[in-house]
Design an enzyme around this catalytic site. Structure first.
Site, PDB file in Angstrom:
ATOM      1  NE  ARG A 156      42.285  -3.546  32.666  1.00 14.39           N
ATOM      2  CZ  ARG A 156      41.246  -3.947  33.403  1.00 14.39           C
ATOM      3  NH1 ARG A 156      40.830  -5.191  33.341  1.00 14.39           N
ATOM      4  NH2 ARG A 156      40.601  -3.097  34.169  1.00 14.39           N
ATOM      5  CG  HIS A 210      37.250  -6.780  29.626  1.00 17.18           C
ATOM      6  ND1 HIS A 210      38.290  -5.905  29.489  1.00 17.18           N
ATOM      7  CD2 HIS A 210      37.020  -6.845  30.976  1.00 17.18           C
ATOM      8  CE1 HIS A 210      38.672  -5.460  30.680  1.00 17.18           C
ATOM      9  NE2 HIS A 210      37.896  -6.020  31.606  1.00 17.18           N
TER      10      HIS A 210
HETATM   11  P1  NDP Z   1      44.815  -6.362  43.518  1.00 15.60           P
HETATM   12  O1  NDP Z   1      45.423  -5.013  43.413  1.00 15.60           O
HETATM   13  O2  NDP Z   1      44.049  -6.703  44.748  1.00 15.60           O
HETATM   14  O3  NDP Z   1      45.960  -7.475  43.355  1.00 15.60           O
HETATM   15  C1  NDP Z   1      46.950  -7.389  42.396  1.00 15.60           C
HETATM   16  C2  NDP Z   1      47.926  -8.551  42.590  1.00 15.60           C
HETATM   17  O4  NDP Z   1      48.884  -8.512  41.531  1.00 15.60           O
HETATM   18  C3  NDP Z   1      48.711  -8.438  43.916  1.00 15.60           C
HETATM   19  O5  NDP Z   1      48.916  -9.703  44.480  1.00 15.60           O
HETATM   20  C4  NDP Z   1      50.044  -7.849  43.445  1.00 15.60           C
HETATM   21  O6  NDP Z   1      51.156  -8.164  44.270  1.00 15.60           O
HETATM   22  C5  NDP Z   1      50.195  -8.526  42.097  1.00 15.60           C
HETATM   23  N1  NDP Z   1      51.152  -7.790  41.268  1.00 15.60           N
HETATM   24  C6  NDP Z   1      51.101  -6.500  40.854  1.00 15.60           C
HETATM   25  N2  NDP Z   1      52.204  -6.188  40.149  1.00 15.60           N
HETATM   26  C7  NDP Z   1      52.974  -7.296  40.136  1.00 15.60           C
HETATM   27  C8  NDP Z   1      54.242  -7.608  39.584  1.00 15.60           C
HETATM   28  N3  NDP Z   1      54.983  -6.678  38.913  1.00 15.60           N
HETATM   29  N4  NDP Z   1      54.732  -8.848  39.762  1.00 15.60           N
HETATM   30  C9  NDP Z   1      54.038  -9.768  40.451  1.00 15.60           C
HETATM   31  N5  NDP Z   1      52.817  -9.548  40.997  1.00 15.60           N
HETATM   32  C10 NDP Z   1      52.303  -8.326  40.834  1.00 15.60           C
HETATM   33  O7  NDP Z   1      43.921  -6.554  42.228  1.00 15.60           O
HETATM   34  P2  NDP Z   1      42.604  -7.455  42.047  1.00 15.60           P
HETATM   35  O8  NDP Z   1      42.902  -8.834  42.472  1.00 15.60           O
HETATM   36  O9  NDP Z   1      41.423  -6.783  42.631  1.00 15.60           O
HETATM   37  O10 NDP Z   1      42.423  -7.385  40.440  1.00 15.60           O
HETATM   38  C11 NDP Z   1      43.456  -7.830  39.588  1.00 15.60           C
HETATM   39  C12 NDP Z   1      43.200  -7.377  38.152  1.00 15.60           C
HETATM   40  O11 NDP Z   1      42.142  -8.129  37.575  1.00 15.60           O
HETATM   41  C13 NDP Z   1      42.726  -5.932  37.972  1.00 15.60           C
HETATM   42  O12 NDP Z   1      43.796  -5.026  38.062  1.00 15.60           O
HETATM   43  C14 NDP Z   1      42.115  -5.972  36.583  1.00 15.60           C
HETATM   44  O13 NDP Z   1      43.101  -5.654  35.616  1.00 15.60           O
HETATM   45  C15 NDP Z   1      41.667  -7.417  36.440  1.00 15.60           C
HETATM   46  N6  NDP Z   1      40.202  -7.524  36.384  1.00 15.60           N
HETATM   47  C16 NDP Z   1      39.627  -8.032  35.246  1.00 15.60           C
HETATM   48  C17 NDP Z   1      38.272  -8.193  35.171  1.00 15.60           C
HETATM   49  C18 NDP Z   1      37.646  -8.837  33.980  1.00 15.60           C
HETATM   50  O14 NDP Z   1      36.419  -8.867  33.889  1.00 15.60           O
HETATM   51  N7  NDP Z   1      38.425  -9.387  33.067  1.00 15.60           N
HETATM   52  C19 NDP Z   1      37.396  -7.795  36.274  1.00 15.60           C
HETATM   53  C20 NDP Z   1      38.087  -7.289  37.422  1.00 15.60           C
HETATM   54  C21 NDP Z   1      39.447  -7.158  37.457  1.00 15.60           C
HETATM   55  P3  NDP Z   1      51.206  -7.732  45.814  1.00 15.60           P
HETATM   56  O15 NDP Z   1      50.274  -8.698  46.509  1.00 15.60           O
HETATM   57  O16 NDP Z   1      52.609  -7.918  46.215  1.00 15.60           O
HETATM   58  O17 NDP Z   1      50.721  -6.313  45.878  1.00 15.60           O
HETATM   59  C1  OXD Z   2      37.894  -4.630  35.404  1.00 13.66           C
HETATM   60  C2  OXD Z   2      36.555  -4.695  35.972  1.00 13.66           C
HETATM   61  O1  OXD Z   2      38.797  -4.130  36.050  1.00 13.66           O
HETATM   62  O2  OXD Z   2      35.604  -5.025  35.229  1.00 13.66           O
HETATM   63  O3  OXD Z   2      38.057  -5.118  34.277  1.00 13.66           O
HETATM   64  O4  OXD Z   2      36.397  -4.457  37.171  1.00 13.66           O
END
Ligand code: NDP
Ligand code: OXD
Length: 314
Positions: free
Chosen positions: A229, A277
């Site tokens: 993000r 994005h």
């Molecule tokens: P998940 O919820 O499956 O995974 C999130 C990961 O981030 C976990 O490993 C979590 O740790 C870690 N995390 C969260 N907070 C912290 C912190 N404070 N310090 C260290 N690690 C942290 O999410 P997804 O993998 O499904 O998606 C990740 C992000 O990707 C989404 O939230 C979104 O913002 C972004 N995204 C962007 C897209 C785009 O097109 N640009 C499309 C889809 C998603 P833990 O394993 O310990 O819980």
């Molecule tokens: C996001 C998505 O989280 O496209 O950005 O899923």
């Protein structure tokens, strides 16, 4: 029984057509287009919903976020008490892994340099370090981060990951928590951010983090890739590091302000690749199919999968 669809900026036609195909026989109201009785809404399908949308929905049973990131939903001051589920789907994961892999390879293989040589009609073979000489660090070991790690490791990169809680992954060095961040960064030549935006991660990619990256690697300087993000990054710090050489390059799919304003210096920076994005585009067919399966589970009494933890914020 009404499904409420609120996704500003999404092509309504393809989403409502997918809803009609996978959830037939249910009433559908499109926020901003259709009149509806809020008390009859049982499911809300949302992306960047206007804050306050949920407040009058007194019969709401579940919210389905139409993407993986839920930061916009979770900052709504009037969150409903019902479960909020997000997208975890192989189509989305595959799209993200493809984009991340493409950007890591582009930095390792000097793709921008080759485009510049082509534009100048110059036949020059620049040196390319082996993948095995390049250390990739993935921040976020969730659904997306884990898959990206596995594919990058298969391509021969030295891969490590960082998460909030400790994780063990085959063939991947793992670090966790604030105490694990320093050692993780110190062994990273290409940093990939796949973190959610939460109060803990906001502004994490700043001057201090950039200075903590490895500056002695095979690529001659560290690269940054952010598809998590925009709120994770401090763009002024990234630009300063690109200009004085503390960063060798960056690929950004997400920005502090989206759409990225036309006057942003990131657009024209010679070391920056911008994508709008869409690292992992949301496919209407795949996502509505997933939500239809979720509703069938829920109505059979099996509960929902991929429910957001409101205390963690992701
Ligand atoms: P998940 O919820 O499956 O995974 C999130 C990961 O981030 C976990 O490993 C979590 O740790 C870690 N995390 C969260 N907070 C912290 C912190 N404070 N310090 C260290 N690690 C942290 O999410 P997804 O993998 O499904 O998606 C990740 C992000 O990707 C989404 O939230 C979104 O913002 C972004 N995204 C962007 C897209 C785009 O097109 N640009 C499309 C889809 C998603 P833990 O394993 O310990 O819980
Ligand atoms: C996001 C998505 O989280 O496209 O950005 O899923």
């Amino acid at each position: 029984m009404t499904i409420l669809f609120s996704a500003d900026g999404f092509p309504t036609h393809s989403w409502t057509a997918a809803i009609a195909r996978h959830l037939p026989g249910r009433g559908l109201a499109v926020e901003g287009r259709d009149a509806y009785d809020p008390a009859t809404v049982d499911y809300a399908l949302v992306w960047k919903q206007p804050h306050g949308l949920f407040r009058p929905l007194t019969g709401l049973k579940a919210v389905f976020v139409l993407g993986a990131g839920v930061d916009k939903v979770m900052t709504d001051p009037h969150l409903p008490a019902c479960p909020i589920a997000r997208v975890v789907d192989p189509d989305l994961t595959m799209r993200m892994t493809g984009w991340v892999t493409m950007q890591v390879l582009a930095h390792q293989r000097g793709f921008r340099h080759h485009l510049a040589l082509q534009a100048a009609h110059r036949w020059e073979q620049a040196e390319q370090p082996a993948a095995s000489a390049v250390r990739v660090g993935v921040m976020g070991l969730g659904e997306l981060g884990r898959d990206a790690c596995a594919v990058l490791a298969r391509l021969g990169f030295q891969v490590a990951g960082w998460s909030r809680t400790a994780r063990a992954l085959d063939g991947i060095a793992t670090f966790s928590g604030p105490e694990g961040l320093g050692p993780f960064l110190a062994r990273t030549d290409i940093l990939v951010s796949l973190l959610p935006l939460t109060p803990d991660t906001r502004g994490l990619i700043d001057r201090r983090l950039i200075d903590g990256l490895a500056h002695d690697g095979a690529l001659g300087g560290p690269f940054l890739i952010n598809a998590g993000r925009g709120g994770l990054q401090v763009e002024a710090d990234i630009l300063a590091a690109l200009d004085d050489g503390r960063l060798a390059g960056a690929t950004l799919d997400v920005f502090e302000t989206e759409p990225l304003p036309p006057e942003s210096p990131l657009w024209d920076h010679p070391k920056v690749t911008v994508t709008p994005h869409n690292a992992a585009d949301s496919d209407a067919e795949a996502i509505i199919r997933l939500i239809a399966r979720q509703i069938a589970r829920f109505e059979a009494g099996d509960g929902l999968a991929h429910v957001v933890d409101s205390a963690r914020g992701y």
